[in-house]
Design an enzyme around this catalytic site. Sequence first.
Site, PDB file in Angstrom:
ATOM      1  N   ARG A 163       0.764  -1.184   0.131  1.00 25.37           N
ATOM      2  CA  ARG A 163      -0.012  -0.015  -0.032  1.00 25.37           C
ATOM      3  C   ARG A 163       0.861   1.221  -0.007  1.00 25.37           C
ATOM      4  O   ARG A 163       0.431   2.279   0.405  1.00 25.37           O
ATOM      5  CB  ARG A 163      -0.859   0.059   1.265  1.00 25.37           C
ATOM      6  CG  ARG A 163      -1.885  -1.040   1.165  1.00 25.37           C
ATOM      7  CD  ARG A 163      -3.191  -0.884   2.023  1.00 25.37           C
ATOM      8  NE  ARG A 163      -3.997  -2.045   2.095  1.00 25.37           N
ATOM      9  CZ  ARG A 163      -3.837  -3.046   2.903  1.00 25.37           C
ATOM     10  NH1 ARG A 163      -3.036  -2.824   3.841  1.00 25.37           N
ATOM     11  NH2 ARG A 163      -4.820  -4.023   2.981  1.00 25.37           N
ATOM     12  N   GLU A 193       7.621  20.367 -23.611  1.00 25.63           N
ATOM     13  CA  GLU A 193       7.156  20.550 -21.973  1.00 25.63           C
ATOM     14  C   GLU A 193       7.644  21.841 -21.276  1.00 25.63           C
ATOM     15  O   GLU A 193       7.060  22.202 -20.212  1.00 25.63           O
ATOM     16  CB  GLU A 193       7.274  19.246 -21.070  1.00 25.63           C
ATOM     17  CG  GLU A 193       6.584  18.283 -21.978  1.00 25.63           C
ATOM     18  CD  GLU A 193       5.054  18.008 -21.600  1.00 25.63           C
ATOM     19  OE1 GLU A 193       4.604  18.895 -20.940  1.00 25.63           O
ATOM     20  OE2 GLU A 193       4.340  17.038 -21.961  1.00 25.63           O
ATOM     21  N   LYS A 225       6.393  24.164 -12.028  1.00 25.04           N
ATOM     22  CA  LYS A 225       5.633  23.031 -11.675  1.00 25.04           C
ATOM     23  C   LYS A 225       5.333  22.646 -10.283  1.00 25.04           C
ATOM     24  O   LYS A 225       4.495  22.152  -9.833  1.00 25.04           O
ATOM     25  CB  LYS A 225       6.098  21.719 -12.580  1.00 25.04           C
ATOM     26  CG  LYS A 225       5.138  20.561 -12.367  1.00 25.04           C
ATOM     27  CD  LYS A 225       5.084  19.384 -13.213  1.00 25.04           C
ATOM     28  CE  LYS A 225       4.217  18.312 -13.036  1.00 25.04           C
ATOM     29  NZ  LYS A 225       4.303  16.927 -13.808  1.00 25.04           N
ATOM     30  N   GLU A 261      -4.904  17.718  -8.951  1.00 26.95           N
ATOM     31  CA  GLU A 261      -5.734  18.406  -9.702  1.00 26.95           C
ATOM     32  C   GLU A 261      -7.331  18.599  -9.788  1.00 26.95           C
ATOM     33  O   GLU A 261      -8.160  18.340 -10.609  1.00 26.95           O
ATOM     34  CB  GLU A 261      -5.446  17.406 -11.143  1.00 26.95           C
ATOM     35  CG  GLU A 261      -5.822  18.190 -12.444  1.00 26.95           C
ATOM     36  CD  GLU A 261      -5.248  17.250 -13.601  1.00 26.95           C
ATOM     37  OE1 GLU A 261      -4.030  16.820 -13.672  1.00 26.95           O
ATOM     38  OE2 GLU A 261      -5.855  17.345 -14.582  1.00 26.95           O
ATOM     39  N   ASN A 310      -2.022  20.631 -18.749  1.00 31.59           N
ATOM     40  CA  ASN A 310      -2.561  19.886 -19.879  1.00 31.59           C
ATOM     41  C   ASN A 310      -2.895  20.888 -21.071  1.00 31.59           C
ATOM     42  O   ASN A 310      -3.293  20.287 -21.964  1.00 31.59           O
ATOM     43  CB  ASN A 310      -3.638  19.164 -19.232  1.00 31.59           C
ATOM     44  CG  ASN A 310      -3.760  18.013 -18.591  1.00 31.59           C
ATOM     45  OD1 ASN A 310      -2.744  17.284 -18.418  1.00 31.59           O
ATOM     46  ND2 ASN A 310      -4.748  17.942 -17.512  1.00 31.59           N
ATOM     47  N   HIS A 333      -2.663  19.159 -24.697  1.00 27.08           N
ATOM     48  CA  HIS A 333      -2.788  17.656 -24.116  1.00 27.08           C
ATOM     49  C   HIS A 333      -3.881  16.967 -25.067  1.00 27.08           C
ATOM     50  O   HIS A 333      -3.851  16.054 -25.549  1.00 27.08           O
ATOM     51  CB  HIS A 333      -2.509  17.336 -22.672  1.00 27.08           C
ATOM     52  CG  HIS A 333      -1.182  17.430 -22.508  1.00 27.08           C
ATOM     53  ND1 HIS A 333      -0.430  18.629 -22.328  1.00 27.08           N
ATOM     54  CD2 HIS A 333      -0.218  16.564 -21.908  1.00 27.08           C
ATOM     55  CE1 HIS A 333       0.720  18.521 -21.897  1.00 27.08           C
ATOM     56  NE2 HIS A 333       1.006  17.058 -21.757  1.00 27.08           N
ATOM     57  N   HIS A 351      -3.007  14.459 -27.460  1.00 29.28           N
ATOM     58  CA  HIS A 351      -3.344  12.901 -27.008  1.00 29.28           C
ATOM     59  C   HIS A 351      -4.099  12.590 -28.423  1.00 29.28           C
ATOM     60  O   HIS A 351      -3.689  11.352 -28.726  1.00 29.28           O
ATOM     61  CB  HIS A 351      -4.039  12.722 -26.047  1.00 29.28           C
ATOM     62  CG  HIS A 351      -3.239  12.771 -24.723  1.00 29.28           C
ATOM     63  ND1 HIS A 351      -3.671  13.183 -23.384  1.00 29.28           N
ATOM     64  CD2 HIS A 351      -1.778  12.537 -24.367  1.00 29.28           C
ATOM     65  CE1 HIS A 351      -2.806  12.970 -22.436  1.00 29.28           C
ATOM     66  NE2 HIS A 351      -1.756  12.814 -23.066  1.00 29.28           N
ATOM     67  N   HIS A 373       5.310  12.012 -27.571  1.00 28.67           N
ATOM     68  CA  HIS A 373       4.197  12.912 -26.698  1.00 28.67           C
ATOM     69  C   HIS A 373       4.759  14.247 -26.812  1.00 28.67           C
ATOM     70  O   HIS A 373       3.677  15.095 -26.967  1.00 28.67           O
ATOM     71  CB  HIS A 373       4.366  12.167 -25.277  1.00 28.67           C
ATOM     72  CG  HIS A 373       3.613  13.161 -24.501  1.00 28.67           C
ATOM     73  ND1 HIS A 373       2.114  13.184 -24.268  1.00 28.67           N
ATOM     74  CD2 HIS A 373       3.911  13.947 -23.351  1.00 28.67           C
ATOM     75  CE1 HIS A 373       1.738  13.646 -23.486  1.00 28.67           C
ATOM     76  NE2 HIS A 373       2.709  14.464 -22.865  1.00 28.67           N
TER      77      HIS A 373
HETATM   78  P1  NAD Z   1      10.576   7.343 -22.544  1.00 28.75           P
HETATM   79  O1  NAD Z   1      10.555   6.956 -21.080  1.00 28.75           O
HETATM   80  O2  NAD Z   1       9.884   6.291 -23.389  1.00 28.75           O
HETATM   81  O3  NAD Z   1      11.907   7.457 -23.147  1.00 28.75           O
HETATM   82  C1  NAD Z   1      11.979   7.980 -24.253  1.00 28.75           C
HETATM   83  C2  NAD Z   1      13.345   7.218 -25.073  1.00 28.75           C
HETATM   84  O4  NAD Z   1      14.622   7.740 -24.611  1.00 28.75           O
HETATM   85  C3  NAD Z   1      13.065   5.765 -24.582  1.00 28.75           C
HETATM   86  O5  NAD Z   1      13.611   5.074 -25.691  1.00 28.75           O
HETATM   87  C4  NAD Z   1      14.308   5.572 -23.648  1.00 28.75           C
HETATM   88  O6  NAD Z   1      14.693   4.325 -23.622  1.00 28.75           O
HETATM   89  C5  NAD Z   1      15.355   6.454 -24.058  1.00 28.75           C
HETATM   90  N1  NAD Z   1      16.216   7.185 -22.891  1.00 28.75           N
HETATM   91  C6  NAD Z   1      15.698   7.466 -21.745  1.00 28.75           C
HETATM   92  N2  NAD Z   1      16.841   8.193 -21.457  1.00 28.75           N
HETATM   93  C7  NAD Z   1      17.786   7.913 -22.241  1.00 28.75           C
HETATM   94  C8  NAD Z   1      19.171   8.503 -22.152  1.00 28.75           C
HETATM   95  N3  NAD Z   1      19.590   9.371 -21.059  1.00 28.75           N
HETATM   96  N4  NAD Z   1      20.002   8.355 -23.158  1.00 28.75           N
HETATM   97  C9  NAD Z   1      19.679   7.468 -24.027  1.00 28.75           C
HETATM   98  N5  NAD Z   1      18.104   7.118 -24.208  1.00 28.75           N
HETATM   99  C10 NAD Z   1      17.575   7.382 -23.429  1.00 28.75           C
HETATM  100  O7  NAD Z   1       9.651   8.843 -22.811  1.00 28.75           O
HETATM  101  P2  NAD Z   1       9.669  10.004 -21.961  1.00 28.75           P
HETATM  102  O8  NAD Z   1       9.468  11.102 -23.031  1.00 28.75           O
HETATM  103  O9  NAD Z   1      10.876  10.277 -21.050  1.00 28.75           O
HETATM  104  O10 NAD Z   1       8.192   9.694 -21.244  1.00 28.75           O
HETATM  105  C11 NAD Z   1       7.229   9.594 -21.706  1.00 28.75           C
HETATM  106  C12 NAD Z   1       6.176   8.852 -20.797  1.00 28.75           C
HETATM  107  O11 NAD Z   1       6.080   9.853 -19.778  1.00 28.75           O
HETATM  108  C13 NAD Z   1       4.738   8.509 -21.388  1.00 28.75           C
HETATM  109  O12 NAD Z   1       4.231   7.542 -20.976  1.00 28.75           O
HETATM  110  C14 NAD Z   1       3.789   9.642 -20.755  1.00 28.75           C
HETATM  111  O13 NAD Z   1       2.536   9.454 -20.436  1.00 28.75           O
HETATM  112  C15 NAD Z   1       4.698  10.018 -19.263  1.00 28.75           C
HETATM  113  N6  NAD Z   1       4.450  11.193 -18.627  1.00 28.75           N
HETATM  114  C16 NAD Z   1       3.801  11.077 -17.350  1.00 28.75           C
HETATM  115  C17 NAD Z   1       3.813  12.456 -17.063  1.00 28.75           C
HETATM  116  C18 NAD Z   1       3.631  12.361 -15.527  1.00 28.75           C
HETATM  117  O14 NAD Z   1       2.948  13.532 -14.754  1.00 28.75           O
HETATM  118  N7  NAD Z   1       3.745  11.275 -14.692  1.00 28.75           N
HETATM  119  C19 NAD Z   1       3.818  13.810 -17.610  1.00 28.75           C
HETATM  120  C20 NAD Z   1       4.338  13.741 -18.840  1.00 28.75           C
HETATM  121  C21 NAD Z   1       4.582  12.379 -19.695  1.00 28.75           C
HETATM  122  N1  GLY Z   2       1.729  16.181 -16.751  1.00 26.18           N
HETATM  123  C1  GLY Z   2       0.626  16.967 -16.017  1.00 26.18           C
HETATM  124  C2  GLY Z   2       0.746  16.894 -14.526  1.00 26.18           C
HETATM  125  O1  GLY Z   2       1.920  16.438 -14.025  1.00 26.18           O
HETATM  126  O2  GLY Z   2      -0.209  17.295 -13.802  1.00 26.18           O
END
Ligand code: NAD
Ligand code: GLY
Length: 370
Positions: free
Chosen positions: A123, A187, A229, A239, A247, A250, A254, A267
């Site tokens: 949990r 972003e 942020k 939120e 967003n 977004h 999306h 993204h």
């Molecule tokens: P990702 O995690 O897929 O990373 C992008 C690519 O870069 C991948 O191929 C990864 O293996 C590679 N990579 C990562 N670090 C590296 C490095 N230092 N050197 C070489 N390659 C590297 O994508 P992302 O853009 O980091 O994240 C996207 C995800 O984040 C989505 O699932 C999205 O929904 C989520 N997201 C979440 C929030 C939140 O608030 N939780 C906000 C925005 C996005």
């Molecule tokens: N990426 C949107 C949030 O963190 O609220």
Amino acid sequence: MSKPALHSIHVALGLRSYPVWIGAGLLADHTRWRPLLRGRHALVISNTTVAPLYLPRLEAGLAGLHWSSFLLDDGEAHKSFANVGRALDALGQLGATRDACVIALGGGVVGDLAGFSAACWMRGIDFIQMPTTLLAMVDSSVGGKTGVNLPVGKNLAGAFHQPRAVIADLDTLATLPAREYRAGLAEVIKGAAIGDEAFFAWLEQHADALAARDVDAVLEAIARKVQYKAGVVARDETEQGERALLNFGHTFGHALETAGHYTTLLHGEGVAIGMLLAAQLSERLGMSEPVDTARLQRLLQRLGLPVAIPPGMDARQLLELMRLDKKNAAGQLRLILWRGIGRAEIVAGVAEAQVLVTLDAAIADARPAD
Ligand code: NAD
Ligand code: GLY
């Protein structure tokens, strides 16, 4: 060039407050992060691309603990419930107790899944975000949104679970592919566009340095976005209001990502085009001036981000996808629009006809001239 300074930003959430450290050499700086681990167990969650590059930097700091790693295959498709189950199995095999810690080493995919796994084990146990993409440093690692995708949609299962710390080591960006870096910049621009006009002007002044990945400019851009942020999250963790502004772009984005089957656009690229569509719609509704739309478009283009809807996408299909957005309520479109740079607003009951005209106009603009 001199080593960039360390930035420390506080996310103020009472007893669940935590620091975001941004600087060089932080993964190998064990004396800084090792004291955050309270118990004897740690599970590092990473992926098959990032772990070979950066897990060795953590190993000396984990010495003396019962620890193991769980590696995802690379890609959004692996942010799945099945992999949460596997991560929980790995915690079970480790014999992890309530004081165990999950370390998320990777981009947003790893961070979201690792955070959700930490939220589920007994949990809720500690987790530390060690983001290695620009997008994860400036957005997904901060604020405690964790979760995975379901077959019916993206990010539909999840929990708010704040990390114990965020450790953003700028050295990891050296291996980040250029396209992923640019997607992260979207972003950064978003934070300035919705709530900080001075930051937007700073981005305009430093666009060339950011495009060239100048270390000092990148550090300042990350720190300013995270600071922004952190303030939003501290005021509205779950939120109920203001956080929805994050967003911006977004709902359109999306829809574009989904229409492209998550392979056409990253993204951040969807967010870039989506922000411009939101600005165009705001202008159409009389909320903002053309000069603001033009400044946004110019900055996105200078930073190498796409601004046009990809070929083959249809306005009606995109509108249909926008109707599924989590922000909608009572069957009405609820969008984040703006009154100009730094002044975003939540707007409910947006007329679908206006959205369609905006999408149709953007698709016509993107079509190559005969
Ligand atoms: P990702 O995690 O897929 O990373 C992008 C690519 O870069 C991948 O191929 C990864 O293996 C590679 N990579 C990562 N670090 C590296 C490095 N230092 N050197 C070489 N390659 C590297 O994508 P992302 O853009 O980091 O994240 C996207 C995800 O984040 C989505 O699932 C999205 O929904 C989520 N997201 C979440 C929030 C939140 O608030 N939780 C906000 C925005 C996005
Ligand atoms: N990426 C949107 C949030 O963190 O609220």
